[in-house]
Scaffold this motif. Structure first.
Motif, mmCIF file in Angstrom:
data_model
loop_
_atom_site.group_PDB
_atom_site.id
_atom_site.type_symbol
_atom_site.label_atom_id
_atom_site.label_comp_id
_atom_site.label_asym_id
_atom_site.label_seq_id
_atom_site.Cartn_x
_atom_site.Cartn_y
_atom_site.Cartn_z
ATOM 1 N N ASP A 44 2.574 14.528 -19.384
ATOM 2 C CA ASP A 44 2.890 15.748 -18.637
ATOM 3 C C ASP A 44 1.755 16.052 -17.668
ATOM 4 O OD1 ASP A 44 4.384 17.909 -17.857
ATOM 5 O OD2 ASP A 44 3.639 19.237 -19.438
ATOM 6 N N GLY A 45 2.084 16.803 -16.620
ATOM 7 C CA GLY A 45 1.089 17.265 -15.681
ATOM 8 C C GLY A 45 0.805 16.251 -14.588
ATOM 9 N N PRO A 46 -0.208 16.529 -13.770
ATOM 10 C CA PRO A 46 -0.555 15.630 -12.666
ATOM 11 C C PRO A 46 -1.304 14.398 -13.173
ATOM 12 C CG PRO A 46 -2.114 17.424 -12.767
ATOM 13 C CD PRO A 46 -1.073 17.717 -13.824
ATOM 14 N N ALA A 47 -1.740 13.587 -12.246
ATOM 15 C CA ALA A 47 -2.501 12.390 -12.598
ATOM 16 C C ALA A 47 -3.734 12.757 -13.415
ATOM 17 C CB ALA A 47 -2.914 11.650 -11.331
ATOM 18 N N ALA A 48 -4.026 11.949 -14.403
ATOM 19 C CA ALA A 48 -5.277 12.087 -15.157
ATOM 20 C C ALA A 48 -6.342 11.304 -14.394
ATOM 21 C CB ALA A 48 -5.117 11.547 -16.566
ATOM 22 N N ILE A 49 -7.336 12.010 -13.882
ATOM 23 C CA ILE A 49 -8.325 11.406 -12.997
ATOM 24 C C ILE A 49 -9.603 11.088 -13.783
ATOM 25 C CG2 ILE A 49 -9.727 11.743 -10.921
ATOM 26 C CD1 ILE A 49 -6.749 11.461 -10.366
ATOM 27 N N ALA A 97 0.864 -1.186 0.000
ATOM 28 C CA ALA A 97 0.000 0.000 0.000
ATOM 29 C C ALA A 97 0.893 1.226 0.000
ATOM 30 C CB ALA A 97 -0.908 0.012 1.225
ATOM 31 N N ARG A 98 0.486 2.248 -0.734
ATOM 32 C CA ARG A 98 1.236 3.498 -0.740
ATOM 33 C C ARG A 98 0.293 4.664 -0.996
ATOM 34 N NH1 ARG A 98 4.075 5.103 -6.065
ATOM 35 N NH2 ARG A 98 2.544 4.495 -7.653
ATOM 36 N N ILE A 99 0.677 5.821 -0.477
ATOM 37 C CA ILE A 99 -0.036 7.069 -0.703
ATOM 38 C C ILE A 99 0.754 7.872 -1.725
ATOM 39 C CG2 ILE A 99 -0.838 9.227 0.312
ATOM 40 C CD1 ILE A 99 -2.386 6.905 1.339
ATOM 41 N N VAL A 100 0.073 8.342 -2.773
ATOM 42 C CA VAL A 100 0.725 9.187 -3.762
ATOM 43 C C VAL A 100 -0.124 10.436 -3.983
ATOM 44 C CG1 VAL A 100 1.936 7.332 -4.972
ATOM 45 C CG2 VAL A 100 -0.376 7.909 -5.651
ATOM 46 N N ASP A 101 0.533 11.558 -4.233
ATOM 47 C CA ASP A 101 -0.203 12.776 -4.534
ATOM 48 C C ASP A 101 -0.421 12.877 -6.045
ATOM 49 O OD1 ASP A 101 2.139 13.697 -5.711
ATOM 50 O OD2 ASP A 101 2.661 15.050 -4.064
ATOM 51 N N PRO A 102 -1.181 13.855 -6.519
ATOM 52 C CA PRO A 102 -1.464 13.929 -7.957
ATOM 53 C C PRO A 102 -0.217 14.041 -8.823
ATOM 54 C CG PRO A 102 -3.013 15.289 -6.749
ATOM 55 C CD PRO A 102 -1.973 14.853 -5.763
ATOM 56 N N ALA A 103 0.886 14.546 -8.286
ATOM 57 C CA ALA A 103 2.119 14.631 -9.064
ATOM 58 C C ALA A 103 2.831 13.293 -9.173
ATOM 59 C CB ALA A 103 3.059 15.657 -8.441
ATOM 60 N N GLY A 104 2.318 12.273 -8.469
ATOM 61 C CA GLY A 104 2.942 10.959 -8.496
ATOM 62 C C GLY A 104 3.971 10.761 -7.410
ATOM 63 N N THR A 105 4.112 11.718 -6.496
ATOM 64 C CA THR A 105 5.090 11.613 -5.413
ATOM 65 C C THR A 105 4.576 10.665 -4.334
ATOM 66 O OG1 THR A 105 5.805 13.880 -5.817
ATOM 67 C CG2 THR A 105 6.401 12.903 -3.696
ATOM 68 N N ALA A 156 -4.529 20.763 -12.302
ATOM 69 C CA ALA A 156 -3.929 21.272 -13.535
ATOM 70 C C ALA A 156 -4.168 20.267 -14.657
ATOM 71 C CB ALA A 156 -2.433 21.494 -13.325
ATOM 72 N N PRO A 157 -4.136 20.711 -15.899
ATOM 73 C CA PRO A 157 -4.343 19.783 -17.016
ATOM 74 C C PRO A 157 -3.250 18.719 -17.068
ATOM 75 C CG PRO A 157 -4.597 22.050 -17.735
ATOM 76 C CD PRO A 157 -4.037 22.111 -16.351
ATOM 77 N N ALA A 158 -3.658 17.527 -17.475
ATOM 78 C CA ALA A 158 -2.714 16.442 -17.735
ATOM 79 C C ALA A 158 -2.692 16.170 -19.227
ATOM 80 C CB ALA A 158 -3.122 15.185 -16.975
ATOM 81 N N GLN A 159 -1.561 15.707 -19.707
ATOM 82 C CA GLN A 159 -1.444 15.367 -21.120
ATOM 83 C C GLN A 159 -1.337 13.859 -21.271
ATOM 84 O OE1 GLN A 159 1.746 17.242 -23.332
ATOM 85 N NE2 GLN A 159 1.600 15.743 -24.995
ATOM 86 N N LEU A 160 -2.290 13.289 -21.983
ATOM 87 C CA LEU A 160 -2.253 11.875 -22.322
ATOM 88 C C LEU A 160 -2.099 11.741 -23.829
ATOM 89 C CD1 LEU A 160 -5.139 10.173 -20.264
ATOM 90 C CD2 LEU A 160 -2.696 10.137 -19.780
ATOM 91 N N ASP A 161 -1.134 10.949 -24.242
ATOM 92 C CA ASP A 161 -1.003 10.621 -25.654
ATOM 93 C C ASP A 161 -1.728 9.310 -25.916
ATOM 94 O OD1 ASP A 161 0.449 12.854 -26.020
ATOM 95 O OD2 ASP A 161 2.373 11.861 -26.368
#
Length: 847
Positions: A782-787, A683-691, A759-764
């Motif tokens: 790019d950007g934070p997690a795509a939710i 189990a892990r906790i991550v923030d939207p930046a993936g940290t 913030a916007p996320a970029q998905l290719d």
């Protein structure tokens, strides 16, 4: 050989009459001329014929159903020509006009002469007409569909119901008042010799070791006169035959087959579901052979007591072929309010979605239909067990069925015809007397309800191997609510409710404290999908605002419009339709998923979850369905699919928010259904930046017998927690292979409003096309997690077929990618288009 001549198709016309006598008079006169006749199709529905002819507005748009309510008040005369230049029976042969079902009352005429009247939508009927038909002659068949009978809508009294008919179309919380009428099942001319097979029942009995089986075949014969009959049966190369001297009329004969190493029929996810066909033939002295083919599956099914449950409770655990199975179910309602219109492709699509979602049982709800052969055939093939209710349901005011002897006799008489038509299907595992039938003392049983006792007696006599429940729910406590849990924790046996999201804390509290043995109906509401919404309300001005001040939204799902809860959960900041849709569907998906996972964590005390509801018969703007009217899944469908995975890792927590706390406490659980797993849970906790903010792992051994608590994760934050974060779980085996993952979204404060500030996320997106199969690869750039990444069919409603998406409604963290397969089912090769979007990703079209 016998012949069956279908009379289905578009060769019919129809005309409405203000009074029944006017329609009957026209049928007697053979009045086919004059104005007012409209093209019609059989099987079908009156409203559908009128809509196709331009007589009523589109019934699935805006509030147009209000303009259709008059239709059920009229009688409708259906007619067609019947020409038999080659197929007319010879002198002395036998012929029947056979109707599989007319909704609801019908009177039938041939060449202006009355053949008889029938009442009841679920029972077939026929008229012998061999002496009326002549080779080379043209005949006229006329059917007067009578005005629909009055009965109770949802807000009514069950004790007033005196008919066995789908109540849903009289007005329900997920269906407008659009009362169904019509010749809704096939019609045929059946030509036979002196001997006819009226029914065949192939009843398999497995040996204790499942290595052999004896199939008893009960054949009901209809003989014109005493005759010598050659009777035979075949199954996969095995055969039995007998020559019998029988008296005229109805006679019953028995044949037996011995089968070695029978292929076992398993529920979906537990093994293959092979379905065989038993072919029965009967030949009389006139050398004309009749034939009947029925499905067969080799399995044993019983209900066993739940482990650790109240000793007074009924058994709710399905044991199939000796294996105890957790019921991963859904509640099924008619695929369309105009259910007479044949849509075999939709049945295939919807049952395919059930199988894809790891479902092994559907409850056919008691306000809808005794389901059709197409439905049962699909469930047979896909290993989906069926819980079939007779069509009795609760009402908004009072829920007790009538004890009137005439009504009890009617229901028993209909059951005697309904049960034999379905008992050959291996998918059928349970008969139930109806939905939510109760009095002041609680849920009813056979002892306190004459109609339930009568139905059970018929089932026991005609299909005694099947399980029986008098109603659902059963037990001392009816509703799954905290006050009931606190008052009588062992009294929650089979429970219903709630059907609404309880809130970002209360939803989790309720299901964490659950004590039920079976949750056979519960749900969470949500807005419909985008393309269905746009077709339902084609005028954009009607779509926003989306609250109950709008007449359109009051008509199209006012029970389930939860905009106030959504605004509370998002700090009142939902100010456009697309954001409301995403918020609503996110809460529906997360709330329903958590309820299912919480129930599964209590296996084997809790033996099943059946969310309300899988599909919908009419395109409501807000409802509790997981798959919309056009067959597009909502995110809730995929969330429950993950919760029903055969291997899972889940978290138990108190709320979806920290709301002032500086830490998150979560219990990590794992389970497997078919094989043990030794490995590690993480189990892990991550923030939207993936940290990564915190992590923990535990060695774990998981066996199929019961879920396992891997460990407790106490994640503390240095300083203020982020506005939102994700809890990531994984279960790995000893080789380090990740077997399954799980992910949960949390608000770090008092609500989920930080989702709106991402913030916007970029998905290719890259698409590999291989015929009807597309493979979509999504790479986070790019950007934070795509939710909340959704992948949707982006074609106009009305284009045939479906985009069957493997997964949707998931999150993609920085550094991650995802691959999703999409299968185009029954869809033209041109015009295929998908829409990919997320909370913080602008929509992209893939063509």
């Amino acid at each position: 050989m016998r012949r069956s001549i279908p009379l289905d198709g578009p060769d019919w016309t129809t005309k409405g009459y203000l009074g029944l006598e006017g329609a009957l008079g026209a049928a007697r006169r053979g009045d086919g001329g004059g104005p007012g006749w409209l093209p019609a199709t059989v099987p079908g529905s009156v409203v559908h014929d009128l809509w196709r002819a331009g007589e009523v507005p589109h019934p699935y748009v805006e509030r147009n159903s209000l303009a259709i309510e008059w239709v059920a008040e009229r009688a409708w005369l259906y007619r067609r020509r019947l020409s038999l230049p080659e197929a007319a029976p010879a002198d002395g042969a036998r012929a029947w006009l056979h109707f599989d079902g007319v909704d609801f009352g019908a009177q039938v005429f041939l060449d202006g002469e009355p053949l008889g009247r029938h009442e009841g939508m679920f029972t077939p009927f026929e008229f012998e007409v061999g002496d009326r038909l002549r080779a080379g002659a043209e005949h006229e068949l006329a059917v007067v569909v009578e005005p629909a009978p009055e009965t109770e809508p949802q807000t009514g009294r069950t004790s007033r119901v005196r008919i066995h008919k789908s109540r849903m179309s009289y007005g329900w919380d997920f269906c407008p008042r659009m009362i169904h009428q019509g010749i809704w099942q096939p019609v045929s001319l059946e030509l036979r010799g002196q001997v006819r097979i009226a029914d065949a029942w192939a009843r398999p009995r497995l040996s204790a070791d499942h290595r052999s089986a004896r199939v008893t075949i009960q054949v009901e014969l209809d003989l014109a006169a005493p005759d010598r009959v050659a009777l035979s049966a075949q199954l996969n190369g095995e055969s039995a035959a007998e020559s019998l001297e029988l008296a005229g009329g109805r006679q019953t004969a028995l044949l037996e087959l011995e089968v070695s190493d029978p292929p076992l029929w398993w529920p979906n996810g537990h093994g293959p579901s092979p379905v065989g066909r038993v072919v029965v033939r009967a030949t009389g002295a006139d050398a004309v052979t009749d034939e009947r083919s029925v499905p067969i599956g080799f399995r044993t099914v019983e209900l066993a007591p739940n482990e650790g449950g109240d000793a007074a409770a009924r058994p709710y655990t399905f044991v199939v072929n000796g294996r105890r199975i957790y019921t991963k179910g859904w509640n099924w309602v008619p695929h369309d309010v105009l259910h007479g219109v044949p849509r075999p492709d939709r049945i295939e699509h919807l049952t395919g979605l059930l199988a894809h979602a790891n479902v092994n049982l559907v409850r056919v709800w008691g306000g809808g239909l005794i389901e059709t052969p197409a439905f049962y055939d699909a469930c047979d093939r896909r290993g989906i067990m069926v819980w079939q209710e007779f069509i009795q349901s609760s009402s908004g005011i009072e829920d007790t069925p009538s004890a009137d002897p005439a009504f009890v006799e009617l229901m028993a008489r209909e059951a005697e015809q309904i049960v034999p038509l379905r008992r050959n299907h291996p998918s059928l595992v349970l008969w139930c007397g109806g939905n939510e039938l109760q009095d002041d003392a609680g849920p009813l049983d056979d002892e306190r309800s004459p109609v339930l006792a009568a139905l059970h007696e018929v089932v026991r006599r005609l299909d005694g191997d099947r399980a029986w429940l008098p109603t659902s729910p059963t037990g001392r406590v009816y509703h799954n609510r905290l006050d009931g849990i606190e008052r009588d924790p062992d009294g929650l046996h089979d429970v219903h409710g709630p059907w609404e999201h309880q809130g970002l804390a209360a939803q989790y509290d309720l299901y964490n404290r659950g004590t039920s043995l079976l949750n056979s109906e519960f749900g969470v509401e949500g807005m419909t999908n985008r393309r269905t919404h746009e077709a339902l309300l084609p005028n954009p001005a009607q779509r926003w605002p989306a609250g109950l001040d709008s007449p359109a939204y009051r008509h199209l799902g006012d029970w389930w419009n939860n905009l106030p809860l959504l605004q509370e959960a998002f700090r009142g900041r939902l100010d456009d339709l697309e954001t409301v849709r995403r918020a609503s569907q996110r809460l529906q998906a997360d709330g329903l998923r958590y309820a299912v996972e919480a129930n599964r964590r209590r296996w084997p005390r809790n033996s099943g979850s059946l969310p309300w509801q899988f599909n919908e018969p009419y395109p409501f703007a807000w409802s509790t369905c997981a798959v919309d009217h056009h067959g597009d899944p909502k995110p809730a469908y995929f969330a429950v699919r993950r919760a029903y995975a055969p291997v899972a890792v889940t978290a138990r927590f108190d709320r979806a928010l920290l709301d002032g706390a500086d830490h998150l406490d979560a219990d990590v659980w794992a389970w497997t259904e078919l094989e043990p797993i030794n490995g590690v849970a993480t189990a892990r906790i991550v923030d939207p930046a993936g940290t990564e903010l915190a992590s923990r792992s535990w060695p774990v051994t998981v066996a199929p017998e019961r879920p396992v608590l891997a460990g407790r994760f106490e994640a503390r934050f240095d300083g203020s927690p982020p506005g939102m974060f994700l809890l990531d779980l994984a279960l790995m085996d000893v080789a380090g292979t990740t077997r399954v993952t799980g992910r949960y979204l949390f608000g770090g404060g008092p609500d989920l409003a930080p989702l709106l500030d991402l913030a916007p996320a970029q998905l290719d997106a890259e698409v590999k096309r291989d015929g009807d199969r597309w493979l979509i690869r999504l790479e986070h750039r790019d950007g934070p997690a795509a939710i909340g990444v959704t992948i949707e069919d982006d074609r106009p409603i009305g284009d045939p077929g479906w985009a069957e998406v493997e997964d949707s409604g998931f999150d993609v963290l920085p550094g991650e990618d995802a691959e999703v397969a999409v299968t185009w089912r029954d869809a033209p090769a041109t015009g295929r288009r998908l829409r990919v979007s997320a909370w913080n990703v602008d929509a992209v079209a893939l063509e």
